[in-house]
Design an enzyme around this catalytic site. Structure first.
Site, PDB file in Angstrom:
ATOM      1  N   ARG A   8       0.778  -1.173  -0.152  1.00  0.00           N
ATOM      2  CA  ARG A   8      -0.056   0.077  -0.095  1.00  0.00           C
ATOM      3  C   ARG A   8       0.862   1.238   0.010  1.00  0.00           C
ATOM      4  NH1 ARG A   8      -4.260  -0.097   4.409  1.00  0.00           N
ATOM      5  NH2 ARG A   8      -2.975  -1.714   5.440  1.00  0.00           N
ATOM      6  N   GLN A  67      14.018 -14.477   5.227  1.00  0.00           N
ATOM      7  CA  GLN A  67      12.714 -15.305   5.367  1.00  0.00           C
ATOM      8  C   GLN A  67      12.002 -15.635   3.902  1.00  0.00           C
ATOM      9  OE1 GLN A  67       9.308 -13.608   7.087  1.00  0.00           O
ATOM     10  NE2 GLN A  67       8.224 -15.298   7.854  1.00  0.00           N
ATOM     11  N   SER A  94       9.069  -4.398  15.090  1.00  0.00           N
ATOM     12  CA  SER A  94       8.940  -4.443  13.661  1.00  0.00           C
ATOM     13  C   SER A  94       9.832  -3.351  12.741  1.00  0.00           C
ATOM     14  CB  SER A  94       7.455  -4.246  13.343  1.00  0.00           C
ATOM     15  OG  SER A  94       6.746  -5.370  13.656  1.00  0.00           O
ATOM     16  N   GLU A 146      -6.023 -13.495  17.403  1.00  0.00           N
ATOM     17  CA  GLU A 146      -5.616 -12.592  16.094  1.00  0.00           C
ATOM     18  C   GLU A 146      -7.396 -12.273  15.641  1.00  0.00           C
ATOM     19  OE1 GLU A 146      -3.067 -11.185  14.601  1.00  0.00           O
ATOM     20  OE2 GLU A 146      -2.221 -12.269  16.456  1.00  0.00           O
ATOM     21  N   TYR A 362      27.989  36.533  -7.959  1.00  0.00           N
ATOM     22  CA  TYR A 362      28.548  35.424  -7.976  1.00  0.00           C
ATOM     23  C   TYR A 362      29.909  35.242  -7.564  1.00  0.00           C
ATOM     24  CZ  TYR A 362      30.267  30.649  -9.050  1.00  0.00           C
ATOM     25  OH  TYR A 362      30.920  29.261  -8.968  1.00  0.00           O
ATOM     26  N   ASN A 382      35.108  31.561 -13.019  1.00  0.00           N
ATOM     27  CA  ASN A 382      36.468  30.655 -12.336  1.00  0.00           C
ATOM     28  C   ASN A 382      36.745  29.486 -13.111  1.00  0.00           C
ATOM     29  OD1 ASN A 382      33.689  30.201 -11.601  1.00  0.00           O
ATOM     30  ND2 ASN A 382      34.409  28.875 -10.174  1.00  0.00           N
TER      31      ASN A 382
HETATM   32  C1  UD1 Z   1       0.665  -8.813  13.996  1.00  0.00           C
HETATM   33  C2  UD1 Z   1       0.326  -9.627  15.293  1.00  0.00           C
HETATM   34  C3  UD1 Z   1      -0.956  -8.908  15.989  1.00  0.00           C
HETATM   35  C4  UD1 Z   1      -0.678  -7.644  16.416  1.00  0.00           C
HETATM   36  C5  UD1 Z   1      -0.352  -6.741  15.185  1.00  0.00           C
HETATM   37  C6  UD1 Z   1       0.214  -5.307  15.764  1.00  0.00           C
HETATM   38  C7  UD1 Z   1       0.848 -11.709  14.515  1.00  0.00           C
HETATM   39  C8  UD1 Z   1       0.358 -13.107  14.093  1.00  0.00           C
HETATM   40  N1  UD1 Z   1      -0.288 -10.726  14.750  1.00  0.00           N
HETATM   41  O1  UD1 Z   1      -0.307  -8.532  13.069  1.00  0.00           O
HETATM   42  O2  UD1 Z   1      -1.288  -9.665  16.924  1.00  0.00           O
HETATM   43  O3  UD1 Z   1      -1.754  -6.826  16.774  1.00  0.00           O
HETATM   44  O4  UD1 Z   1       0.910  -7.260  14.457  1.00  0.00           O
HETATM   45  O5  UD1 Z   1       0.561  -4.485  14.363  1.00  0.00           O
HETATM   46  O6  UD1 Z   1       1.931 -11.639  14.956  1.00  0.00           O
HETATM   47  N2  UD1 Z   1       6.474 -10.198   9.084  1.00  0.00           N
HETATM   48  C9  UD1 Z   1       7.681 -10.997   8.800  1.00  0.00           C
HETATM   49  N3  UD1 Z   1       7.297 -12.000   8.095  1.00  0.00           N
HETATM   50  C10 UD1 Z   1       6.233 -12.443   7.907  1.00  0.00           C
HETATM   51  C11 UD1 Z   1       5.030 -11.882   8.381  1.00  0.00           C
HETATM   52  C12 UD1 Z   1       5.242 -10.567   8.988  1.00  0.00           C
HETATM   53  O7  UD1 Z   1       8.694 -10.341   8.910  1.00  0.00           O
HETATM   54  O8  UD1 Z   1       5.882 -13.610   7.307  1.00  0.00           O
HETATM   55  C13 UD1 Z   1       6.615  -8.799   9.631  1.00  0.00           C
HETATM   56  C14 UD1 Z   1       5.994  -7.456   9.078  1.00  0.00           C
HETATM   57  O9  UD1 Z   1       7.238  -7.104   7.951  1.00  0.00           O
HETATM   58  C15 UD1 Z   1       6.048  -6.756  10.130  1.00  0.00           C
HETATM   59  C16 UD1 Z   1       5.672  -7.524  11.280  1.00  0.00           C
HETATM   60  O10 UD1 Z   1       6.124  -8.647  11.135  1.00  0.00           O
HETATM   61  O11 UD1 Z   1       7.383  -5.900  10.378  1.00  0.00           O
HETATM   62  C17 UD1 Z   1       3.995  -7.444  11.617  1.00  0.00           C
HETATM   63  O12 UD1 Z   1       3.530  -7.993  10.346  1.00  0.00           O
HETATM   64  P1  UD1 Z   1       2.113  -7.595  10.002  1.00  0.00           P
HETATM   65  O13 UD1 Z   1       1.464  -8.386   9.001  1.00  0.00           O
HETATM   66  O14 UD1 Z   1       2.166  -6.021   9.876  1.00  0.00           O
HETATM   67  O15 UD1 Z   1       1.206  -8.022  11.350  1.00  0.00           O
HETATM   68  P2  UD1 Z   1      -0.055  -8.937  11.817  1.00  0.00           P
HETATM   69  O16 UD1 Z   1       0.216 -10.231  11.032  1.00  0.00           O
HETATM   70  O17 UD1 Z   1      -1.069  -8.036  10.800  1.00  0.00           O
END
Ligand code: UD1
Ligand code: CA
Length: 453
Positions: A8, A67, A94, A146, A362, A382
């Site tokens: 997004r 990952q 994060s 969740e 200048y 210059n």
């Molecule tokens: C997650 C939490 C949720 C919390 C929310 C807060 C889980 C399952 N859920 O939600 O409880 O309220 O964050 O924002 O953890 N990422 C990876 N690899 C993946 C998936 C995600 O590195 O496979 C990273 C993302 O880049 C991000 C962070 O993990 O920095 C959180 O991922 P995001 O998808 O934003 O969070 P949710 O899963 O929606």
């Protein structure tokens, strides 16, 4: 964690590399870890991994784990597990949550008491989309559910998991191995480790945060702009707390290090980049851009002054005045009580105390002596198309209007250059030099002095 996609943002750049202030989002997170003296900082990359790693490479104490594919936050931590020393505490952050304060994280780490899991949580008016904190009768945490897996009753819980936790690593590692993806999103949820902790008889504590900005993530350009403002507001507050007077803290942008001595005043819409220092009593007018510059005590920069110090920097001496509409480029060094007026450009030049270039001029690669007066429309030529050469204007020289000084050239001390001259040969000290076609010097000529009375 910095493996997520972030579609997004509508940008070809990975989300975590978007700029906030002077740094990428993920750099803010790494810097916070540094403040906490993290023994080991592991960055989990996935989407745009090459770009993210290239942007962060060379920083001490940083390790990367990839990952591929991205199967959830628990899966992300599973990839990092081999890089985590088992006797430590793992803090999960994060890469797109840049404004968490180190104190908040330290309190979370302290809450683990080295032996239990601690979650950072937040009460939200609209918690939809987030993991809900389900508490037991005694107030301790039972689970994180969740949103997509939550019952209607659970969805009414307004306390959410922020995405930040601290957990003793030797507890975390076996729990990570027990994660399964039998849930609504078929992901490995890191949040499921709470269930395992409770099942194993461990207490899980929650620290409730009241400042949502600290756990706010960036998914859209609107959120990025909101956090930029929040970040700028913090910087503005810190400056005002030190005594800097900002006409409007909402109209200030600091993208680097701005340090100020006493009694500094900054008008609206100014941008500060790189390293900027403002000495005592300095006044900055509205709409100035200052990058890599040192401004000494009592100097006044009027509206629309643009200073780009680059790698060499710019220095502005005490009580010097600049602008409005002046441009200083790398290597401009101005002494005390220098005047640089409107539409004057100065590059790689030294102006000694009391020198003046008040209008439309200048100066490039020039050494300008004390009290020199440099007329409107005058320039240093210059650059000969291949090389740059220096112009030396000795003390007390008056350069008239519309002069072209063809470098290399030296104008002798106390001389006068008649308006409209093109000077390509050195001039004699004290002489009046006229050059229109041919360069002629009139020695012993006396410059008119101001009439008395
Ligand atoms: C997650 C939490 C949720 C919390 C929310 C807060 C889980 C399952 N859920 O939600 O409880 O309220 O964050 O924002 O953890 N990422 C990876 N690899 C993946 C998936 C995600 O590195 O496979 C990273 C993302 O880049 C991000 C962070 O993990 O920095 C959180 O991922 P995001 O998808 O934003 O969070 P949710 O899963 O929606
Ligand atoms: Ca997700």
């Amino acid at each position: 964690m910095a493996a997520g996609k972030g579609t997004r943002m509508h940008s070809s750049m990975p989300k975590v590399l978007q700029q906030l202030g002077d740094r990428a989002l993920v750099q803010h997170v790494i810097d916070t870890a540094q403040v906490l003296a993290a023994r080991n900082t592991v960055v989990i990359t996935g989407h745009g991994a090459e770009q993210v790693e290239a942007a962060l490479t060379g920083q001490p104490g940083l390790r990367f784990v990839r990952q591929m594919p991205q199967l959830g936050t628990g899966h992300a931590l599973q990839q990092a597990a081999p890089a985590l020393p088992p006797d430590g505490i793992t803090v999960v952050l994060s890469g797109d949550v840049p404004l968490t304060k180190p104190d908040t994280l330290q309190a979370l780490i302290d809450a683990t008491q080295g032996e239990r899991m601690a979650l950072l949580t937040l009460k939200m008016a609209d918690p939809s989309g987030y993991g809900r904190i389900v508490r037991q009768a005694d107030g301790s945490v039972q689970a994180i559910v969740e949103h997509k897996d939550a019952s209607d009753e659970q969805r009414r819980i307004r306390e959410i998991y922020s995405g930040i936790m601290a957990v003793p690593t030797q507890l975390l590692l076996p729990w990570l191995q027990r994660l399964r993806n039998d849930n609504a999103q078929q992901e490995y949820y890191l949040t499921d480790v709470v269930k395992f902790a409770v099942a194993d008889g461990h207490t899980v504590v929650a620290q409730v945060l009241t400042d949502p900005v600290q756990v706010a993530g960036v998914n859209t350009p609107v959120q990025l702009a909101e956090l930029e403002r929040a970040h700028q507001q913090r910087l503005a507050l810190a400056l005002m707390t030190q005594g800097v007077r900002l006409r409007d803290p909402a109209r200030l942008d600091v993208r680097g290090q701005l340090t100020c001595d006493r009694d500094v005043e900054i008008d609206v819409n100014c941008v500060f980049e790189g390293q900027v220092h403002l000495g005592e009593g300095v006044r900055i007018g509205p709409n100035c851009v200052l990058a890599n510059v040192t401004v000494q005590a009592g100097a006044v920069l009027q509206a629309f002054t643009w200073i780009e110090g680059g790698e060499t920097g710019v220095s502005v001496g005490p009580r010097t005045t600049i602008g409005p509409f002046a441009r200083l480029r790398p290597g401009a060094r101005l002494g005390a009580e220098v005047h640089v007026g409107n539409f004057v450009e100065i590059k790689n030049s030294t102006l000694a105390d009391g020198a003046k270039a008040n209008h439309l001029a200048y100066l490039g690669d020039a050494t300008v002596g004390e009290r020199v007066n440099y007329g409107a429309g005058s320039i240093t030529a210059n650059y000969d198309g291949a090389n740059k050469h220096r112009t030396v204007i000795e003390a007390d020289v008056h350069v008239g209007s519309n002069c072209v000084l063809v470098a290399p050239v030296t104008l002798g001390a106390g001389g006068t250059i008649a308006g409209g001259s093109t000077i390509s040969k050195n001039t004699e000290p004290g002489a009046l030099t006229v050059a229109r076609g041919k360069q002629v010097s009139i020695p012993n000529w006396k410059r008119p002095t101001k009439r008395q009375g």
